[in-house]
Design an enzyme around this catalytic site. Sequence first.
Site, PDB file in Angstrom:
ATOM      1  N   HIS A   1      -9.297   1.269   5.360  1.00  0.00           N
ATOM      2  CA  HIS A   1      -8.008   1.451   6.045  1.00  0.00           C
ATOM      3  C   HIS A   1      -8.212   2.418   7.210  1.00  0.00           C
ATOM      4  O   HIS A   1      -9.015   3.356   7.105  1.00  0.00           O
ATOM      5  CB  HIS A   1      -6.978   2.002   5.055  1.00  0.00           C
TER       6      HIS A   1
ATOM      7  N   GLU B   1      -4.842  -4.783  10.809  1.00  0.00           N
ATOM      8  CA  GLU B   1      -3.814  -3.751  10.974  1.00  0.00           C
ATOM      9  C   GLU B   1      -4.052  -3.001  12.279  1.00  0.00           C
ATOM     10  O   GLU B   1      -4.861  -2.048  12.312  1.00  0.00           O
ATOM     11  CB  GLU B   1      -3.874  -2.757   9.807  1.00  0.00           C
TER      12      GLU B   1
ATOM     13  N   GLY C   1       3.248   2.212  10.767  1.00  0.00           N
ATOM     14  CA  GLY C   1       4.262   3.242  10.603  1.00  0.00           C
ATOM     15  C   GLY C   1       5.018   3.591  11.872  1.00  0.00           C
ATOM     16  O   GLY C   1       5.689   4.623  11.931  1.00  0.00           O
TER      17      GLY C   1
ATOM     18  N   ASN D   1       0.867  -1.185   0.000  1.00  0.00           N
ATOM     19  CA  ASN D   1       0.000   0.000   0.000  1.00  0.00           C
ATOM     20  C   ASN D   1       0.900   1.230   0.000  1.00  0.00           C
ATOM     21  O   ASN D   1       1.520   1.548   1.010  1.00  0.00           O
ATOM     22  CB  ASN D   1      -0.888  -0.033   1.255  1.00  0.00           C
TER      23      ASN D   1
ATOM     24  N   SER E   1       4.015  -2.197  10.234  1.00  0.00           N
ATOM     25  CA  SER E   1       5.458  -2.276  10.441  1.00  0.00           C
ATOM     26  C   SER E   1       6.070  -3.610  10.031  1.00  0.00           C
ATOM     27  O   SER E   1       7.019  -4.082  10.657  1.00  0.00           O
ATOM     28  CB  SER E   1       5.810  -1.945  11.900  1.00  0.00           C
TER      29      SER E   1
ATOM     30  N   GLU F   1      -6.550   4.789   8.175  1.00  0.00           N
ATOM     31  CA  GLU F   1      -6.298   6.190   7.807  1.00  0.00           C
ATOM     32  C   GLU F   1      -7.521   6.803   7.126  1.00  0.00           C
ATOM     33  O   GLU F   1      -7.787   7.997   7.271  1.00  0.00           O
ATOM     34  CB  GLU F   1      -5.044   6.268   6.923  1.00  0.00           C
TER      35      GLU F   1
ATOM     36  N   LYS G   1       0.013   4.236  -0.205  1.00  0.00           N
ATOM     37  CA  LYS G   1      -0.640   5.388   0.433  1.00  0.00           C
ATOM     38  C   LYS G   1      -0.467   6.630  -0.454  1.00  0.00           C
ATOM     39  O   LYS G   1      -0.464   6.513  -1.672  1.00  0.00           O
ATOM     40  CB  LYS G   1      -0.110   5.586   1.852  1.00  0.00           C
TER      41      LYS G   1
ATOM     42  N   GLY H   1       5.205   1.326   4.404  1.00  0.00           N
ATOM     43  CA  GLY H   1       6.517   1.917   4.153  1.00  0.00           C
ATOM     44  C   GLY H   1       7.482   1.012   3.412  1.00  0.00           C
ATOM     45  O   GLY H   1       8.158   1.450   2.465  1.00  0.00           O
TER      46      GLY H   1
END
Length: 249
Positions: free
Chosen positions: A93, A163, A169, A9, A209, A95, A11, A231
């Site tokens: 998600h 998640e 992150g 992802n 992570s 976010e 993002k 990431g």
Amino acid sequence: MRRKLAAGNWKMNGTSAALGELDKLCTAHPSSPVDILICPPATLLHRAATAVEGSEIAVGGQDCHEATSGAHTGDLSAEMLRDAGASSVILGHSERREDHGEQNDDIRAKARAAMDAGLKAIICVGESLEQREAANTLDIIGGQLSGSIPDQSTGENLIVAYEPIWAIGTGKVPTLEEIGEVHDFIRARLERRFGEGVGRSVRLLYGGSVKPGNATEIFGVSNVDGALVGGASLKADDFSGIIRALENA
Ligand code: 13P
């Protein structure tokens, strides 16, 4: 047997130059026993789909609208994602739940639209740190599962990603026991709702992570069928390390 899945992802990261990472990924994984998916920002989706053509790598979206078309400035329908080359879409998600106030009902409507358009819906669930510390994790996940997964779900069109919000992150990862507890719980809930056949065929991803250095132990946990990676999916070398760990799991 569930086919394993390494999903990236990106993002809100990546302009044209990021497509070079996708080229590297295609070269590094000309064939693979696991599914590989990259979800770039929508601006890159069509070019990413073109870049992976003829390879084993698939591309997906990061969100879609619940309607098929209409007056929704700035939004994208599932059909548009499909038309741009997506095979999957991430929905719910944390976010998006946080930045856009998305609720379980919204996510269920989006998932229906995605499935109707022939996309796989990767529905995300996960607890906050406060909820975990209050020992509410399984209650929260249970509510998210029943609220955001539509009735038409199958092993083919649904993927669930666990998640934990506090692990995204941050470099913090739950213990393997904590991951296993949640994944076993999700599996049991899916089997109860959809029956054993469907419940056992839905793939469950862990996200938060995941790095090349911790992927192997995470992939050893029961009912972990792959990862949703933020990431570490931005750099082909890092994501390759995670793909290889999954291939060897
Ligand atoms: P990180 O891998 O950067 O923690 O992000 C996880 C995530 O949110 C994937 O959707």
